[in-house]
Design a protein around this motif. Structure first.
Motif, PDB file in Angstrom:
ATOM      1  N   TRP A  24       0.834  -1.199   0.000  1.00  0.00           N
ATOM      2  CA  TRP A  24       0.000   0.000   0.000  1.00  0.00           C
ATOM      3  C   TRP A  24       0.871   1.252   0.000  1.00  0.00           C
ATOM      4  N   GLU A  25       0.475   2.222  -0.801  1.00  0.00           N
ATOM      5  CA  GLU A  25       1.210   3.484  -0.880  1.00  0.00           C
ATOM      6  C   GLU A  25       0.634   4.505   0.100  1.00  0.00           C
ATOM      7  N   GLY A  26       1.441   5.491   0.431  1.00  0.00           N
ATOM      8  CA  GLY A  26       0.976   6.611   1.239  1.00  0.00           C
ATOM      9  C   GLY A  26       0.711   6.301   2.698  1.00  0.00           C
ATOM     10  N   ILE A  27       1.317   5.239   3.219  1.00  0.00           N
ATOM     11  CA  ILE A  27       1.111   4.876   4.621  1.00  0.00           C
ATOM     12  C   ILE A  27       2.235   5.460   5.476  1.00  0.00           C
ATOM     13  N   ASP A  28       1.869   6.333   6.395  1.00  0.00           N
ATOM     14  CA  ASP A  28       2.810   6.874   7.376  1.00  0.00           C
ATOM     15  C   ASP A  28       2.740   5.961   8.600  1.00  0.00           C
ATOM     16  N   PHE A  29       3.825   5.274   8.894  1.00  0.00           N
ATOM     17  CA  PHE A  29       3.789   4.253   9.943  1.00  0.00           C
ATOM     18  C   PHE A  29       3.295   4.810  11.269  1.00  0.00           C
ATOM     19  N   MET A  30       3.808   5.941  11.676  1.00  0.00           N
ATOM     20  CA  MET A  30       3.444   6.494  12.980  1.00  0.00           C
ATOM     21  C   MET A  30       2.025   7.058  13.014  1.00  0.00           C
TER      22      MET A  30
END
Length: 218
Positions: free
Chosen positions: A134-140
């Motif tokens: 998946w694109e655009g996932i900010d982990f925090m």
């Protein structure tokens, strides 16, 4: 889960099985069907297995992690001799829970450091794996981490796990809601409800079932 997703903007759920001898993780996007759960099978120097060894190999000063997982057990001997070699650090999870003191391994580092370091290493892999799906996932910002723990873990044990997870860089705040714990029996029951029970059409209201948990160190 939907309420938490709206409140915290959770987009990906990571299920982390931090085991005594083996560990692994799964990923799922909140908009995907449960059939699309991704179970990791790519580990350092190892492909096709759903878990890797819960083991660390440190440098000679036990400051930095050199290897983790299966490679930590397969480090090539140093030409300078075995006296300068550090042994793999393992079974550090036994320092949590109700394990008798005589069964807790003697470690060259504090057990909290070992847990933190291992979570940090597997956390790096999780962060590298998410963008593959998946694109655009900010982990925090967008990830909910659910860690399975033994049913006998005390509140103190949970607090230590939370502290180690925070120090490993997997949550932004120590008391973050983006880290949740589930007991291993609870996780097994949920899996049973979404697999075997559906297969045998036992998910109708009023249906009863019994599940058995075989305890072992994994």
């Amino acid at each position: 889960m939907s309420k938490m997703s709206k409140k915290l903007d959770i987009r990906v759920i990571v299920g982390l099985d931090f085991g005594t001898t083996y560990s692994g993780f799964t990923l799922c996007h909140v908009d995907d069907d449960l059939a699309n759960i991704k179970t990791n099978s790519e580990w350092p120097e190892e492909l096709g297995r759903l878990k890797t060894n819960t083991v660390l190999q440190y440098d000679n000063d036990f400051t930095e992690v050199e290897l983790w997982g299966k490679p930590a057990l397969c480090k090539k001997p140093n030409r300078k001799g075995k006296d300068t070699e550090t042994k793999p650090v393992e079974l550090f999870k036994l320092h949590l829970g109700n394990c008798l003191e005589k069964y807790k391994p003697k470690l060259p580092v504090n057990f909290k450091k070992a847990i933190t370091n291992y979570l940090g290493e597997i956390g790096k892999l999780i962060k590298e794996t998410i963008p593959k799906y998946w694109e655009g996932i900010d982990f925090m910002e967008h990830v909910l981490l659910v860690v399975s723990i033994p049913a006998e873990f005390s509140e103190s044990d949970k607090a230590i796990m939370r502290e180690c997870t925070f120090n490993a860089g997997l949550i932004g705040e120590k008391n973050s809601e983006k880290l949740q714990f589930t007991t291993e029996p609870e996780a097994a029951a949920v899996y049973c409800m979404h697999s075997s029970l559906r297969e045998y059409k036992l998910t109708e209201p009023g249906s009863k079932f019994i599940y058995f948990i075989k305890y072992a160190y994994y």
